[in-house]
Write a protein that holds these residues in place. Sequence first.
Motif, short mmCIF file in Angstrom:
data_model
loop_
_atom_site.label_atom_id
_atom_site.label_comp_id
_atom_site.label_asym_id
_atom_site.label_seq_id
_atom_site.Cartn_x
_atom_site.Cartn_y
_atom_site.Cartn_z
N ARG A 172 -9.26 -5.41 -3.59
CA ARG A 172 -9.88 -6.02 -2.43
C ARG A 172 -9.12 -5.60 -1.19
O ARG A 172 -7.99 -5.10 -1.26
CB ARG A 172 -9.91 -7.54 -2.56
CG ARG A 172 -8.54 -8.20 -2.65
CD ARG A 172 -8.64 -9.71 -2.51
NE ARG A 172 -7.34 -10.35 -2.60
CZ ARG A 172 -6.92 -11.05 -3.64
NH1 ARG A 172 -7.70 -11.22 -4.69
NH2 ARG A 172 -5.72 -11.61 -3.64
N MET A 173 -9.73 -5.81 -0.03
CA MET A 173 -9.08 -5.47 1.23
C MET A 173 -7.85 -6.36 1.40
O MET A 173 -7.94 -7.58 1.26
CB MET A 173 -10.04 -5.65 2.40
CG MET A 173 -9.44 -5.29 3.75
SD MET A 173 -8.99 -3.54 3.90
CE MET A 173 -10.62 -2.81 4.05
N PRO A 174 -6.66 -5.79 1.67
CA PRO A 174 -5.47 -6.61 1.85
C PRO A 174 -5.58 -7.50 3.08
O PRO A 174 -6.35 -7.22 4.01
CB PRO A 174 -4.35 -5.58 2.01
CG PRO A 174 -5.03 -4.32 2.41
CD PRO A 174 -6.39 -4.36 1.79
N ASP A 175 -4.79 -8.58 3.08
CA ASP A 175 -4.80 -9.48 4.23
C ASP A 175 -4.19 -8.78 5.44
O ASP A 175 -3.57 -7.71 5.31
CB ASP A 175 -4.06 -10.78 3.91
CG ASP A 175 -2.60 -10.55 3.55
OD1 ASP A 175 -1.92 -9.74 4.22
OD2 ASP A 175 -2.11 -11.19 2.60
N PRO A 176 -4.35 -9.35 6.66
CA PRO A 176 -3.89 -8.65 7.88
C PRO A 176 -2.43 -8.25 7.84
O PRO A 176 -2.06 -7.16 8.30
CB PRO A 176 -4.17 -9.67 8.98
CG PRO A 176 -5.34 -10.45 8.46
CD PRO A 176 -5.13 -10.56 6.98
N GLN A 177 -1.56 -9.12 7.30
CA GLN A 177 -0.14 -8.77 7.27
C GLN A 177 0.12 -7.57 6.36
O GLN A 177 0.87 -6.65 6.72
CB GLN A 177 0.68 -9.97 6.78
CG GLN A 177 2.20 -9.73 6.81
CD GLN A 177 2.97 -10.96 6.40
OE1 GLN A 177 2.39 -11.98 6.02
NE2 GLN A 177 4.29 -10.88 6.47
#
Length: 433
Positions: A172-177
Motif C-alpha cells: 500500500r502507499m506509505p504514510d506521509p512520514q
Amino acid sequence: MDDPAVDDLLRELAPQVVGLLTRRFGDFDAAEDAVQEAMLDALAQWPGEGLPGNPRGWLVQVAHRRMVEQVRNEQARRRREERVATEAPLGPRAAPPADTAHETDRDDTLVMLFLCCHPALTPASAIALTLRSVGGLTTAEIARAFMVPEATMAQRISRAKQRIKASGIPFRMPDPQERGRRLASVLHVLYLIFNEGYASSTGFDLHRVELSREAIRLARMLHGLLPDDCEAAGLLALMLLTDARRPARTDTDGIPIPLAEQDRSLWDGEAVAEGVALLSATLPRGAVGPYQLQAAIAALHDEAPAAEETDWPQILALYGLLERMSDNPMVSLNRAVAAAMVHGPAVGLDLLKALEADGRLAGHHRLHAARAHFLEMAGDLRGAVDDYRAAAGRTASTPERNHLITRAARLAAAIPPADDEARPATGRPPAPA
C-alpha cells in the motif's frame, strides 16, 4: 514479431499489473514472474491477432491464472510434505479473492514505485529494483548504469526482492512520514529512467522514447501526489524542458546534433512553457534542490533564441551551486563545459585535468568528448581528432559513436599537411587503439 506500439503498451501496463497482483497475493517476486510470462504471451499473440478490447484486463487475467497455478502448486507441495510428516491430509486453502472491475482499473504504479524504494534496501538496491520492475530496463542496462557486471546486478535485484518479501510490509502507499524517507530514492530513479530514455547508454537509437515518456508520466503522478514538494516539481520541470529538444537532437540518419547546432524551431514550445511555468512557481517557495537547479539550467538553454545568446555566465554560476550541493563528477564535467564557454578553452582544459585526476571519470567517453571540444575551440585540430576517436571507442551508443567518428573525420580532413613538430602545444599524443 516486434511491434513498437505493443512494446510501449506492455511497458506501461506491466508495473500496474504487477502492483495489482502483489496487493492481491502478497508476493512481489512471484507477481513479477507471472506478469513476465503474461507479457511473453501478449508479445506472441497481440501483433498478429490485434490488441484485445481491454489489454490491461487481458494481462491481469492471464497473469492471475499463472499466479493461481503457482499458489496451487505450492499448496500441493506443502500438503505432500505435511502428509509425509503427519500422515494427515490437509484441506484446501482459500482461493485468492475474485477479480473486481474496481480493483482491475486501479493503477498501482506509484505504490510500486514506493515499494521498490523500501527502507530495508540500500539506495543502490532500491534504484536498481525500480529500474527493473517499474522502469522496464533490462538487467544489463542497469548494470551499465551502475558500472558493475551483469551477474552482480542480477544478484542485487534478486536479493532486493527477497528482502521486500521477508519484510512483510503490506502492499500500500506509505504514510506521509514514510513517503518522505523514500522520496529521494524515488526521485533519483525517475531521473535515471528518464536519462536512459533521452540518451540511451547502448544500442542503435539515441532515444528510447518509451522510457522518457514513462518517466514523465510517473513524475506527473508523483507531482500530483505531492504538489507542494519543490523537488518533485523541479524534476518534472527538468524532464519537460529537456525532452522538449528531442525533435531536433538527431538528423535523418539518427546521428546526434549538438545543442548549439540544433534547429530550435523544432523544439516543443508547449513542453518548454509548461516546464518554465512549473519552475517559476516552485523556485520562490523554499530551499532550492539539485533538480530545480538542473531545471533552471535547462530553462536558460531553452529560452535562448539562438545558441550564441545563451546566458553561459548564469549557467556557470548554477553549475557551481550544483557542484557544491552534490559530489557528482558529471556535474563537474558540465561545469567545465560552461567555464570553457565563459572563460575560454584553456580554463576548461585545466578543469578537465583535475577531474581526470579524481579518477571517477577516467576513461569515460564524455570526458574525452569534452576535451576534444575544448581542443577544437583552441585550434588544436590534431589533438581534438585524437580525443574524438578515443571517445568514439569508449561509448556503447551507436549514434554517439557515429557522431564522434564523423566529427573526427571532418576535423582530420581540415588539418593541413605539416610535420608533427608543428603540432600546437596543447595537443595530446594519439589515443591508444
